[in-house]
Structure formats: structure tokens, C-alpha cells
Motif scaffolding. Structure first.
Motif, PDB file in Angstrom:
ATOM      1  N   THR A  93       0.810  -1.225   0.000  1.00  0.00           N
ATOM      2  CA  THR A  93       0.000   0.000   0.000  1.00  0.00           C
ATOM      3  C   THR A  93       0.843   1.275   0.000  1.00  0.00           C
ATOM      4  O   THR A  93       0.303   2.379  -0.095  1.00  0.00           O
ATOM      5  N   THR A 119      -9.069   0.716  10.819  1.00  0.00           N
ATOM      6  CA  THR A 119      -9.804  -0.534  10.697  1.00  0.00           C
ATOM      7  C   THR A 119     -10.700  -0.722  11.914  1.00  0.00           C
ATOM      8  O   THR A 119     -10.276  -0.498  13.036  1.00  0.00           O
ATOM      9  N   LYS A 192      -5.473   5.132   0.785  1.00  0.00           N
ATOM     10  CA  LYS A 192      -5.854   3.757   1.129  1.00  0.00           C
ATOM     11  C   LYS A 192      -4.615   2.983   1.564  1.00  0.00           C
ATOM     12  O   LYS A 192      -4.187   2.033   0.920  1.00  0.00           O
ATOM     13  N   LYS A 194      -2.519   0.814   4.477  1.00  0.00           N
ATOM     14  CA  LYS A 194      -2.708  -0.075   5.610  1.00  0.00           C
ATOM     15  C   LYS A 194      -1.354  -0.316   6.262  1.00  0.00           C
ATOM     16  O   LYS A 194      -0.357  -0.485   5.577  1.00  0.00           O
ATOM     17  N   HIS A 195      -1.342  -0.305   7.564  1.00  0.00           N
ATOM     18  CA  HIS A 195      -0.109  -0.630   8.269  1.00  0.00           C
ATOM     19  C   HIS A 195      -0.447  -1.396   9.537  1.00  0.00           C
ATOM     20  O   HIS A 195      -1.614  -1.497   9.926  1.00  0.00           O
ATOM     21  N   GLU A 197      -1.305  -2.301  13.040  1.00  0.00           N
ATOM     22  CA  GLU A 197      -1.922  -1.533  14.116  1.00  0.00           C
ATOM     23  C   GLU A 197      -1.849  -2.318  15.419  1.00  0.00           C
ATOM     24  O   GLU A 197      -2.044  -3.533  15.431  1.00  0.00           O
TER      25      GLU A 197
END
Length: 229
Positions: A93, A119, A192, A194-195, A197
Motif C-alpha cells: 500500500t 480498521t 488507502k 494499511k499498516h 496496528e
């Protein structure tokens, strides 16, 4: 983007062997990025090796010094007209970083910050995010929703003006306050991305506790230095 304009990326990394290769490869796909510097912040795994294999210039710190210190070290090795800061765990991403570069390249902003949708069910109870927003609001009068985002792009002169960065996890709060106090235009850009978390387990709470403590220290440091509206 003007053809002669060069973009450099600094990626602070600590024990990110699972994601760093995908992150670096994704950044290489972005048009205009000429330089990717990964600062291995004393990792105990193969982060440095994998980053180098993916085509990044790797700087290795002998021991873990924290995110702010890693970025300060990376600052010594970048040469771009636009400087991008990206976390090591973005994976594929990371290609979304391109959306942060565009408004800087075309003069629409001095700094852009990634606005990432959290999320559902992830993270803690919002205490750290709330503190970070309070700090910026109290010290500058401005309201930003993504103060803690580590994904940013900025003009070289802005980057230079913010150095040295605050130590540890307070780095984003510190640079945001400084940039606003200097009159720079900051925009938040939906991406957009995502990493990894932290969840609601013990490890997650310990991490957020450290974040909270670091941000509080930065807040009082800025306050004592007169960084108040």
C-alpha cells in the motif's frame, strides 16, 4: 511534476523484516522517487538486509534510538527537492504515497499528511490520538485529525526548517506544531494505506503508553520553549 524535481523518501525501521521489502518495492513504483533511505533503528532481525535487497540505501544505527532520532539520521543522507516520510510497515500500500507527493510538487501545499481510515476494532480507545490533536490545537489554534500519521511529504525548505525532529514517538506532533507556527500550509490527503496496528492486548497498551508519554514530553517541551499561539 517538473522533470528536474527530485523526490527522496526516509523510512525509519525497527524489526520490520516482514514488510520492509514490499514497502521499498512499492515506493520504487512511484514516478519521481529517486532515492529511498531506510534507517535501521537498531533492529534485531534482517530488516537492513532485506531493505538493501529491495534497492534502498540503508543506514544502520548501532542501537534503537527511537523514531525521531532515526529520522534525524536519515535527514543527513537525502538530497531531494521533496522529502517524504514513510513507515516501514506499509507493504504494497506504500504506492498510495504518490497522492501525498502530488500537491507538494504542484505547489498546492507545503506539507501533506496521509489521512488513513482506521480498521474497525483496531487500536485502543483514542487517548493518544486525542492527546495529539489537543496538543496541536492548544499550541497553534488549528484542528487536524491525523496528527499522528507518519506518512508525510513536504518541500525541502520545510523539511530543513523543522530539523531537528523531536525524539521518540512525539516526532509527528512536534513537526506539525513547528510547521503551523512557521506559517506553512498543511493539508490532509485521504489514502488507502494499511499498516500494522496495535491491538487491545498488553503489548498494544504498553506501546500506546510510551506514545502518550513521549507526546506529553514534547508538548511541555514546546510549551516551555514558547511554541504557543
Amino acid at each position: 511534476m517538473e522533470e528536474h524535481m527530485k523526490v527522496s523518501v526516509i523510512v525509519p525501521a525497527y524489526n520490520e523484516e516482514k514488510k520492509i521489502m514490499d514497502t521499498v518495492k512499492a515506493l520504487h513504483k512511484i514516478s519521481g522517487i529517486n532515492e529511498i533511505v531506510v534507517v535501521d533503528d537498531g533492529s534485531e532481525d534482517s530488516t537492513a538486509l532485506k531493505a538493501k535487497e529491495a534497492g534502498a540505501k540503508v543506514i544502520i544505527l548501532p542501537k534503537n534510538q527511537g523514531k525521531g532520532s532515526a529520522l534525524n539520521e536519515g535527514a543527513k543522507h537525502v538530497t531531494g527537492d521533496i522529502i517524504v516520510l514513510a513507515d516501514a510497515d506499509l507493504g504494497d500500500t506504500a504506492v498510495e504515497i504518490e497522492k501525498l507527493i502530488e500537491p507538494i510538487a504542484y505547489g498546492k501545499a507545503d506539507m501533506s499528511i496521509a489521512k488513513i481510515t482506521a480498521t474497525r476494532g483496531s487500536g485502543g480507545f483514542g487517548l493518544v490520538k486525542g492527546l495529539s490533536r489537543f496538543c496541536v490545537r492548544f499550541l497553534t489554534g488549528r484542528e487536524l485529525s491525523t496528527v499522528l500519521s507518519g506518512q508525510r511529504a513536504m518541500k525541502r525548505e520545510v523539511f530543513n526548517g523543522l530539523l531537528p525532529f523531536e525524539p521518540g514517538f512525539g516526532v509527528e506532533v512536534g513537526m506539525t506544531v513547528k510547521a503551523l507556527k512557521l506559517g506553512y500550509k498543511i493539508i490532509e490527503v485521504p489514502v488507502k494505506i494499511k499498516h500494522s496496528e496495535t491491538g487491545k492486548d498488553l503489548k498494544g497498551f504498553i506501546h500506546r503508553g510510551r506514545q502518550f508519554n513521549h507526546i506529553l514530553k514534547v508538548f511541555f517541551s514546546l510549551l516551555l520553549r514558547g511554541e504557543h499561539r
